[in-house]
Design a protein around this motif. Structure first.
Motif, PDB file in Angstrom:
ATOM      1  N   ASP A 141       0.832  -1.212   0.000  1.00 15.65           N
ATOM      2  CA  ASP A 141       0.000   0.000   0.000  1.00 15.65           C
ATOM      3  C   ASP A 141       0.863   1.257   0.000  1.00 15.65           C
ATOM      4  O   ASP A 141       0.574   2.226  -0.713  1.00 15.65           O
ATOM      5  N   GLY A 142       1.919   1.254   0.796  1.00 19.53           N
ATOM      6  CA  GLY A 142       2.823   2.398   0.832  1.00 19.53           C
ATOM      7  C   GLY A 142       3.488   2.620  -0.516  1.00 19.53           C
ATOM      8  O   GLY A 142       3.567   3.752  -1.004  1.00 19.53           O
ATOM      9  N   ALA A 143       3.931   1.544  -1.141  1.00 21.05           N
ATOM     10  CA  ALA A 143       4.573   1.647  -2.452  1.00 21.05           C
ATOM     11  C   ALA A 143       3.589   2.161  -3.501  1.00 21.05           C
ATOM     12  O   ALA A 143       3.958   2.979  -4.352  1.00 21.05           O
ATOM     13  N   HIS A 144       2.335   1.714  -3.446  1.00 17.42           N
ATOM     14  CA  HIS A 144       1.328   2.196  -4.407  1.00 17.42           C
ATOM     15  C   HIS A 144       1.097   3.695  -4.250  1.00 17.42           C
ATOM     16  O   HIS A 144       1.000   4.423  -5.236  1.00 17.42           O
ATOM     17  N   ARG A 145       1.029   4.149  -3.022  1.00 17.12           N
ATOM     18  CA  ARG A 145       0.811   5.585  -2.802  1.00 17.12           C
ATOM     19  C   ARG A 145       2.001   6.397  -3.313  1.00 17.12           C
ATOM     20  O   ARG A 145       1.837   7.427  -3.960  1.00 17.12           O
ATOM     21  N   VAL A 146       3.206   5.941  -3.028  1.00 15.77           N
ATOM     22  CA  VAL A 146       4.407   6.638  -3.495  1.00 15.77           C
ATOM     23  C   VAL A 146       4.483   6.581  -5.021  1.00 15.77           C
ATOM     24  O   VAL A 146       4.815   7.569  -5.675  1.00 15.77           O
ATOM     25  N   GLU A 147       4.149   5.442  -5.617  1.00 20.02           N
ATOM     26  CA  GLU A 147       4.200   5.325  -7.074  1.00 20.02           C
ATOM     27  C   GLU A 147       3.198   6.260  -7.741  1.00 20.02           C
ATOM     28  O   GLU A 147       3.509   6.886  -8.761  1.00 20.02           O
ATOM     29  N   ARG A 148       2.004   6.397  -7.189  1.00 19.92           N
ATOM     30  CA  ARG A 148       1.024   7.342  -7.756  1.00 19.92           C
ATOM     31  C   ARG A 148       1.587   8.762  -7.748  1.00 19.92           C
ATOM     32  O   ARG A 148       1.471   9.491  -8.736  1.00 19.92           O
ATOM     33  N   ALA A 149       2.195   9.155  -6.636  1.00 24.91           N
ATOM     34  CA  ALA A 149       2.780  10.496  -6.548  1.00 24.91           C
ATOM     35  C   ALA A 149       3.933  10.641  -7.542  1.00 24.91           C
ATOM     36  O   ALA A 149       4.059  11.666  -8.225  1.00 24.91           O
ATOM     37  N   MET A 150       4.754   9.610  -7.654  1.00 24.07           N
ATOM     38  CA  MET A 150       5.892   9.643  -8.574  1.00 24.07           C
ATOM     39  C   MET A 150       5.419   9.816 -10.010  1.00 24.07           C
ATOM     40  O   MET A 150       5.949  10.648 -10.753  1.00 24.07           O
ATOM     41  N   ARG A 151       4.419   9.069 -10.411  1.00 22.28           N
ATOM     42  CA  ARG A 151       3.921   9.168 -11.786  1.00 22.28           C
ATOM     43  C   ARG A 151       3.347  10.559 -12.075  1.00 22.28           C
ATOM     44  O   ARG A 151       3.523  11.083 -13.176  1.00 22.28           O
ATOM     45  N   GLN A 152       2.691  11.162 -11.099  1.00 18.98           N
ATOM     46  CA  GLN A 152       2.185  12.520 -11.277  1.00 18.98           C
ATOM     47  C   GLN A 152       3.339  13.484 -11.523  1.00 18.98           C
ATOM     48  O   GLN A 152       3.284  14.318 -12.429  1.00 18.98           O
ATOM     49  N   HIS A 153       4.385  13.377 -10.729  1.00 17.64           N
ATOM     50  CA  HIS A 153       5.531  14.270 -10.882  1.00 17.64           C
ATOM     51  C   HIS A 153       6.279  14.010 -12.186  1.00 17.64           C
ATOM     52  O   HIS A 153       6.739  14.956 -12.846  1.00 17.64           O
ATOM     53  N   LEU A 154       6.424  12.752 -12.559  1.00 11.82           N
ATOM     54  CA  LEU A 154       7.094  12.437 -13.817  1.00 11.82           C
ATOM     55  C   LEU A 154       6.284  12.937 -15.006  1.00 11.82           C
ATOM     56  O   LEU A 154       6.854  13.420 -15.997  1.00 11.82           O
ATOM     57  N   ALA A 155       4.961  12.838 -14.930  1.00 16.68           N
ATOM     58  CA  ALA A 155       4.117  13.357 -16.010  1.00 16.68           C
ATOM     59  C   ALA A 155       4.283  14.872 -16.130  1.00 16.68           C
ATOM     60  O   ALA A 155       4.389  15.413 -17.240  1.00 16.68           O
ATOM     61  N   LEU A 156       4.329  15.562 -15.002  1.00 19.37           N
ATOM     62  CA  LEU A 156       4.577  17.009 -15.038  1.00 19.37           C
ATOM     63  C   LEU A 156       5.950  17.306 -15.626  1.00 19.37           C
ATOM     64  O   LEU A 156       6.104  18.243 -16.422  1.00 19.37           O
ATOM     65  N   ALA A 157       6.949  16.522 -15.255  1.00 20.79           N
ATOM     66  CA  ALA A 157       8.292  16.714 -15.796  1.00 20.79           C
ATOM     67  C   ALA A 157       8.290  16.535 -17.316  1.00 20.79           C
ATOM     68  O   ALA A 157       8.935  17.315 -18.034  1.00 20.79           O
ATOM     69  N   ALA A 158       7.560  15.546 -17.812  1.00 20.23           N
ATOM     70  CA  ALA A 158       7.490  15.325 -19.261  1.00 20.23           C
ATOM     71  C   ALA A 158       6.833  16.517 -19.954  1.00 20.23           C
ATOM     72  O   ALA A 158       7.278  16.942 -21.027  1.00 20.23           O
ATOM     73  N   VAL A 159       5.795  17.076 -19.349  1.00 25.23           N
ATOM     74  CA  VAL A 159       5.150  18.271 -19.906  1.00 25.23           C
ATOM     75  C   VAL A 159       6.123  19.441 -19.912  1.00 25.23           C
ATOM     76  O   VAL A 159       6.259  20.174 -20.883  1.00 25.23           O
ATOM     77  N   PHE A 160       6.839  19.636 -18.794  1.00 28.21           N
ATOM     78  CA  PHE A 160       7.816  20.730 -18.710  1.00 28.21           C
ATOM     79  C   PHE A 160       8.905  20.565 -19.763  1.00 28.21           C
ATOM     80  O   PHE A 160       9.301  21.533 -20.414  1.00 28.21           O
ATOM     81  N   TYR A 161       9.420  19.343 -19.936  1.00 23.62           N
ATOM     82  CA  TYR A 161      10.453  19.103 -20.933  1.00 23.62           C
ATOM     83  C   TYR A 161       9.939  19.456 -22.326  1.00 23.62           C
ATOM     84  O   TYR A 161      10.628  20.096 -23.116  1.00 23.62           O
ATOM     85  N   ALA A 162       8.737  18.989 -22.646  1.00 26.73           N
ATOM     86  CA  ALA A 162       8.168  19.271 -23.960  1.00 26.73           C
ATOM     87  C   ALA A 162       7.941  20.768 -24.153  1.00 26.73           C
ATOM     88  O   ALA A 162       8.182  21.307 -25.243  1.00 26.73           O
ATOM     89  N   ALA A 163       7.494  21.445 -23.110  1.00 24.04           N
ATOM     90  CA  ALA A 163       7.246  22.891 -23.197  1.00 24.04           C
ATOM     91  C   ALA A 163       8.531  23.665 -23.423  1.00 24.04           C
ATOM     92  O   ALA A 163       8.547  24.675 -24.132  1.00 24.04           O
ATOM     93  N   LEU A 164       9.629  23.222 -22.847  1.00 27.36           N
ATOM     94  CA  LEU A 164      10.909  23.917 -23.016  1.00 27.36           C
ATOM     95  C   LEU A 164      11.327  23.961 -24.481  1.00 27.36           C
ATOM     96  O   LEU A 164      11.967  24.915 -24.921  1.00 27.36           O
ATOM     97  N   GLU A 165      10.952  22.958 -25.235  1.00 28.00           N
ATOM     98  CA  GLU A 165      11.269  22.942 -26.659  1.00 28.00           C
ATOM     99  C   GLU A 165      10.535  24.051 -27.393  1.00 28.00           C
ATOM    100  O   GLU A 165      11.008  24.566 -28.402  1.00 28.00           O
ATOM    101  N   GLU A 166       9.389  24.438 -26.887  1.00 31.03           N
ATOM    102  CA  GLU A 166       8.584  25.477 -27.529  1.00 31.03           C
ATOM    103  C   GLU A 166       9.027  26.882 -27.150  1.00 31.03           C
ATOM    104  O   GLU A 166       8.646  27.840 -27.802  1.00 31.03           O
ATOM    105  N   PHE A 167       9.791  27.034 -26.114  1.00 27.09           N
ATOM    106  CA  PHE A 167      10.208  28.382 -25.654  1.00 27.09           C
ATOM    107  C   PHE A 167      11.268  28.957 -26.553  1.00 27.09           C
ATOM    108  O   PHE A 167      12.099  28.399 -27.083  1.00 27.09           O
TER     109      PHE A 167
END
Length: 167
Positions: A141-167
């Motif tokens: 259960d602890g690992a699932h909660r941490v993994e959900r948070a990790m995936r949210q942050h990684l998804a944001l990081a992927a958006v930020f990386y993609a956005a940097l290409e547009e700047f």
């Protein structure tokens, strides 16, 4: 979804076109997989935190934003308790948050969150003479909660990386 291609050159610029899975795999590969059984809890925390950050974030300018640490405090506490495995008390966790994340969090911030995680069934709290010792109640259960948070942050990081290409 953002593609899986990485930067082709050796420039120091941002990578673009990276997926959440690719970021996860890159971070996962950077954490050492040595036998942790003989290590003390402080060494385990150091290896996990510094191993994950390694050269990508080793410059003097990098530091965690304290508000981001607070916003993710529950998951960070689960990570630290899980890595420490035993004899984890609030004072040690506050020290880890200060030493590894640069967050100057008060006991009035950390202890209610520990109690909340225990009340929610994520942590077991053992009453000691002057303190409580915490451990993960259910590692899955602890690992699932941490993994959900990790995936949210990684998804944001992927958006930020993609956005940097547009700047």
């Amino acid at each position: 979804m953002v593609g899986t291609t990485a930067r082709d050159d050796d420039s120091d610029g941002p990578r673009t076109g990276i997926t959440v899975e690719a970021l996860y795999n890159e971070l996962h590969e950077s954490v050492e997989t040595a036998d942790d059984a003989a290590d003390d809890p402080d060494a385990r925390v150091e290896r996990v935190v510094r191993g994950a950050l390694d050269d990508r974030f080793s410059d003097d300018e990098f530091g965690f934003d304290e508000e981001l640490v607070k916003a993710n405090l529950d998951e960070l506490l689960l990570v630290l308790v899980g890595v420490r495995e035993s004899k984890t008390h609030g004072k040690a966790l506050i020290g880890d948050l200060t030493d590894h994340f640069g967050a100057q969090l008060s006991p009035g911030t950390v202890y209610p969150r520990l109690h909340g995680l225990a009340d929610a069934g994520f942590l077991d709290a053992q009453e000691m003479v002057r303190t409580k010792e915490y451990r993960l109640a259910d590692t899955v259960d602890g690992a699932h909660r941490v993994e959900r948070a990790m995936r949210q942050h990684l998804a944001l990081a992927a958006v930020f990386y993609a956005a940097l290409e547009e700047f």
